[in-house]
Write a protein that holds these residues in place. Structure first.
Motif, PDB file in Angstrom:
ATOM      1  N   TRP A   1      48.861  48.195  29.080  1.00  0.00           N
ATOM      2  CA  TRP A   1      49.745  47.038  29.003  1.00  0.00           C
ATOM      3  C   TRP A   1      49.506  46.129  27.847  1.00  0.00           C
ATOM      4  O   TRP A   1      50.427  45.180  27.908  1.00  0.00           O
ATOM      5  CB  TRP A   1      49.530  46.576  30.280  1.00  0.00           C
TER       6      TRP A   1
ATOM      7  N   HIS B   1      47.960  51.661  33.879  1.00  0.00           N
ATOM      8  CA  HIS B   1      48.226  50.702  34.991  1.00  0.00           C
ATOM      9  C   HIS B   1      49.548  51.226  35.679  1.00  0.00           C
ATOM     10  O   HIS B   1      50.388  51.400  35.178  1.00  0.00           O
ATOM     11  CB  HIS B   1      48.564  49.294  34.198  1.00  0.00           C
TER      12      HIS B   1
ATOM     13  N   PHE C   1      50.414  43.285  43.009  1.00  0.00           N
ATOM     14  CA  PHE C   1      50.550  42.033  42.745  1.00  0.00           C
ATOM     15  C   PHE C   1      52.046  41.440  42.321  1.00  0.00           C
ATOM     16  O   PHE C   1      52.459  40.543  41.966  1.00  0.00           O
ATOM     17  CB  PHE C   1      49.663  41.159  41.582  1.00  0.00           C
TER      18      PHE C   1
ATOM     19  N   TRP D   1      42.266  44.966  41.307  1.00  0.00           N
ATOM     20  CA  TRP D   1      42.332  43.673  41.023  1.00  0.00           C
ATOM     21  C   TRP D   1      43.628  43.150  41.918  1.00  0.00           C
ATOM     22  O   TRP D   1      44.741  43.710  41.799  1.00  0.00           O
ATOM     23  CB  TRP D   1      42.687  42.831  39.547  1.00  0.00           C
TER      24      TRP D   1
ATOM     25  N   GLU E   1      37.691  43.740  40.813  1.00  0.00           N
ATOM     26  CA  GLU E   1      37.852  42.767  39.339  1.00  0.00           C
ATOM     27  C   GLU E   1      37.868  41.243  40.193  1.00  0.00           C
ATOM     28  O   GLU E   1      39.033  40.929  40.925  1.00  0.00           O
ATOM     29  CB  GLU E   1      38.858  42.887  38.737  1.00  0.00           C
TER      30      GLU E   1
ATOM     31  N   LYS F   1      38.580  36.962  40.278  1.00  0.00           N
ATOM     32  CA  LYS F   1      39.416  36.180  39.343  1.00  0.00           C
ATOM     33  C   LYS F   1      39.334  34.774  39.963  1.00  0.00           C
ATOM     34  O   LYS F   1      39.934  34.731  41.286  1.00  0.00           O
ATOM     35  CB  LYS F   1      40.759  36.656  38.914  1.00  0.00           C
TER      36      LYS F   1
ATOM     37  N   ASP G   1      35.926  40.562  34.013  1.00  0.00           N
ATOM     38  CA  ASP G   1      37.086  40.145  32.865  1.00  0.00           C
ATOM     39  C   ASP G   1      36.491  38.724  32.617  1.00  0.00           C
ATOM     40  O   ASP G   1      36.591  37.685  33.326  1.00  0.00           O
ATOM     41  CB  ASP G   1      38.521  40.043  33.798  1.00  0.00           C
TER      42      ASP G   1
ATOM     43  N   HIS H   1      38.338  35.474  33.605  1.00  0.00           N
ATOM     44  CA  HIS H   1      38.677  35.108  35.028  1.00  0.00           C
ATOM     45  C   HIS H   1      37.473  34.052  35.427  1.00  0.00           C
ATOM     46  O   HIS H   1      37.121  34.126  36.802  1.00  0.00           O
ATOM     47  CB  HIS H   1      38.550  36.344  35.737  1.00  0.00           C
TER      48      HIS H   1
ATOM     49  N   HIS I   1      36.611  43.933  31.271  1.00  0.00           N
ATOM     50  CA  HIS I   1      37.777  43.428  30.663  1.00  0.00           C
ATOM     51  C   HIS I   1      37.816  42.366  29.648  1.00  0.00           C
ATOM     52  O   HIS I   1      37.191  41.350  29.826  1.00  0.00           O
ATOM     53  CB  HIS I   1      38.858  43.039  31.556  1.00  0.00           C
TER      54      HIS I   1
ATOM     55  N   ASP J   1      43.195  32.095  32.506  1.00  0.00           N
ATOM     56  CA  ASP J   1      43.176  33.318  32.043  1.00  0.00           C
ATOM     57  C   ASP J   1      44.147  33.760  30.704  1.00  0.00           C
ATOM     58  O   ASP J   1      45.096  34.343  30.866  1.00  0.00           O
ATOM     59  CB  ASP J   1      43.656  34.116  33.261  1.00  0.00           C
TER      60      ASP J   1
ATOM     61  N   ASP K   1      41.343  43.919  27.877  1.00  0.00           N
ATOM     62  CA  ASP K   1      42.436  43.334  28.618  1.00  0.00           C
ATOM     63  C   ASP K   1      43.069  42.160  27.935  1.00  0.00           C
ATOM     64  O   ASP K   1      42.426  41.105  28.273  1.00  0.00           O
ATOM     65  CB  ASP K   1      42.009  43.038  29.877  1.00  0.00           C
TER      66      ASP K   1
HETATM   67  C1  LRH Z   1      44.619  40.044  36.254  1.00  0.00           C
HETATM   68  C2  LRH Z   1      44.025  41.106  35.062  1.00  0.00           C
HETATM   69  C3  LRH Z   1      43.941  42.550  35.668  1.00  0.00           C
HETATM   70  C4  LRH Z   1      45.133  43.324  35.441  1.00  0.00           C
HETATM   71  C5  LRH Z   1      46.293  42.325  34.843  1.00  0.00           C
HETATM   72  C6  LRH Z   1      47.085  42.960  33.945  1.00  0.00           C
HETATM   73  O1  LRH Z   1      44.731  38.762  35.395  1.00  0.00           O
HETATM   74  O2  LRH Z   1      43.243  40.684  34.455  1.00  0.00           O
HETATM   75  O3  LRH Z   1      42.958  43.251  35.129  1.00  0.00           O
HETATM   76  O4  LRH Z   1      45.531  44.327  36.499  1.00  0.00           O
HETATM   77  O5  LRH Z   1      45.366  41.395  34.209  1.00  0.00           O
END
Ligand code: LRH
Ligand code: MN
Length: 432
Positions: free
Chosen positions: A58, A102, A133, A181, A221, A223, A256, A259, A283, A291, A329
């Motif tokens: 991504w 992803h 999400f 996450w 993960e 956050k 991450d 986070h 990450h 973030d 990430d």
């Molecule tokens: C959430 C995050 C997670 C991913 C997204 C793209 O903030 O770090 O790891 O799924 O970014």
């Protein structure tokens, strides 16, 4: 076949030939300098050559924010284009042998074709990431008020099902981990019962955990906030650690870097999770406020170095029970994502190489004698060592480019991709 233009190995060799004399000179000089303090430069160069970080699929396209996303030229149109770009990053840096996909962003009607192209391009697949999400067009239950922790059992079941589907896709790709996450949380006091939400999370995760193949891991993960702005169910490393211990040995904590609250001592969190044998992976990125998903080491390179100091120290003490998964990430809103990902992978190598240069005997003595200044000086001596010749030599010996960004720009790769990949009409907002 997605794109046709690929940077030729002979192009890299030609460009390296021009840079090699200077590199050799700098490498030998650094080798002499390190030898004076008893360090064999070849040991570090071999360690760097063995260092790999996964590319986030991504992050290969231009990123954006809720306000806007300004697409660049030659944007990848699908997961196959993304793999082409990941292969270019790997060909030039030799530091990114794997890709983290992803779902459903990387859904492809034929996952075998994704695996096949990965094999053809010499890329492996690191952890797969689930996504509960966002709502997908054909989705029955909405995740507006949560997913694995939703008060509605059918919505939780739908989210669990999606994670199990990600495991099945990952098995075809040869992945060995699922990263979970979730954005679940609340925007108002009283909106969510903190404890019941966490209990629902654990119940949902137990069902997912039970579907993990024996040799797989699940990375949890945490956050602090966003998109929820009052409370987040898995908001911190403590809750993450608790959930991972409740689930079992295959569950581990993913850190991450973006986070956490500003100025959080992330290297200490890493030390704790190593000590508690629950560090699963990272990450990597950088941030100044929230973030921000900025390029690793672009805001606080000393913090990144200190994270690698904890990892190298633990490895030296034999305290790393499982090799952590290293993944980037990031969101590249104003740079060419290929260039940013190459620069970030090299930045991780740089801070790792410097952490390998720390005089640990001198540090331990300073710590034992509470000589704070000498302790910091010992770390800074390594942090202030320019290890560029080591990184260049490791790349050169592995078939990569001594100057990846230079060769990438010289090749006109992006322009070639712009010709091959018609621009996507719509201007959008959002992170991808
Ligand atoms: C959430 C995050 C997670 C991913 C997204 C793209 O903030 O770090 O790891 O799924 O970014
Ligand atoms: Mn992340």
């Amino acid at each position: 076949m997605t794109g046709t233009y690929r940077i030729a190995q002979s192009d890299i060799a030609d460009q390296n030939a021009k840079a090699l004399p200077a590199l050799k000179e700098d490498y030998d000089a650094l080798g002499r300098k390190l030898a004076r303090s008893g360090t064999d430069i070849e040991t570090i160069t071999k360690a760097v050559a063995g260092f790999g970080v996964a590319i986030p699929s991504w992050g290969v396209g231009t990123g954006g924010t809720r306000f806007a996303r300004f697409a660049g030229i030659g944007e990848p149109r699908n997961v196959l284009d993304k793999l082409e770009d990941c292969a270019t990053i790997q060909k030039l840096t030799r530091a990114t042998p794997t890709v983290s996909l992803h779902f459903p962003w990387d859904k492809n009607k034929d996952v075998d074709a994704v695996k096949q192209l990965g094999d053809e391009l010499g890329l492996g697949f690191d952890a797969v990431n689930s996504n509960t999400f966002q709502d997908q067009a054909d989705q029955k239950q909405s995740y507006k008020f949560g997913s694995l922790t939703h008060t509605d059992a059918a919505t939780r079941a739908q989210a669990v099902e999606h994670n199990i589907e990600c495991i099945e896709l990952g098995k075809v790709l040869g992945s060995k981990a699922l990263t979970v996450w979730i954005s679940d949380g609340s925007n108002f006091a009283g909106q969510q019962h903190f404890t019941r939400a966490l209990e629902r999370y654990l119940e949902s995760m137990k069902t997912i955990y039970a579907k993990l193949p024996a040799d797989w891991q699940v990375f949890i993960e945490h956050k602090m906030f966003e998109p929820a702005f009052y409370s987040t169910v898995i908001s911190d490393w403590g809750t993450n650690y608790w959930a991972a211990t409740q689930l079992g040995p295959k569950a581990r904590c993913l850190v991450d870097l973006g986070h956490h609250a500003p100025n959080t001592n992330i290297e200490q969190i890493v030390a704790r999770l190593i000590h508690f044998k629950k560090l699963g992976g990272f990450h990597f990125n950088d941030s100044k406020y929230g973030d921000d998903d900025l390029d690793a080491g672009s805001v606080n390179p000393f913090q990144l170095f200190l994270v690698f100091n904890e990892l190298v120290d633990a490895a030296d003490r034999g305290a790393l029970d499982v090799a952590p998964a290293y993944m980037l990430d990031q969101s590249h809103n104003v740079t060419d994502p290929v260039e940013s990902l190459m620069a970030s992978a090299m930045e991780l190598q740089r801070r790792y190489a410097q952490a390998c240069l720390i005089d640990r005997a001198r540090l331990e003595q300073a710590q034992a004698e509470n000589d704070a200044l000498m302790a910091l000086d010992t770390l800074k001596a390594a942090f202030n060592t320019d290890v560029s010749p080591i990184l260049g030599m490791a790349r050169h010996r592995s078939g990569g480019a001594i100057d990846p960004v230079g060769v990438y720009r010289w090749s006109g790769y992006r322009r070639h991709k712009a010709n091959e990949r018609p621009a996507q009409a719509k201007q959008s907002a959002g992170i991808v």
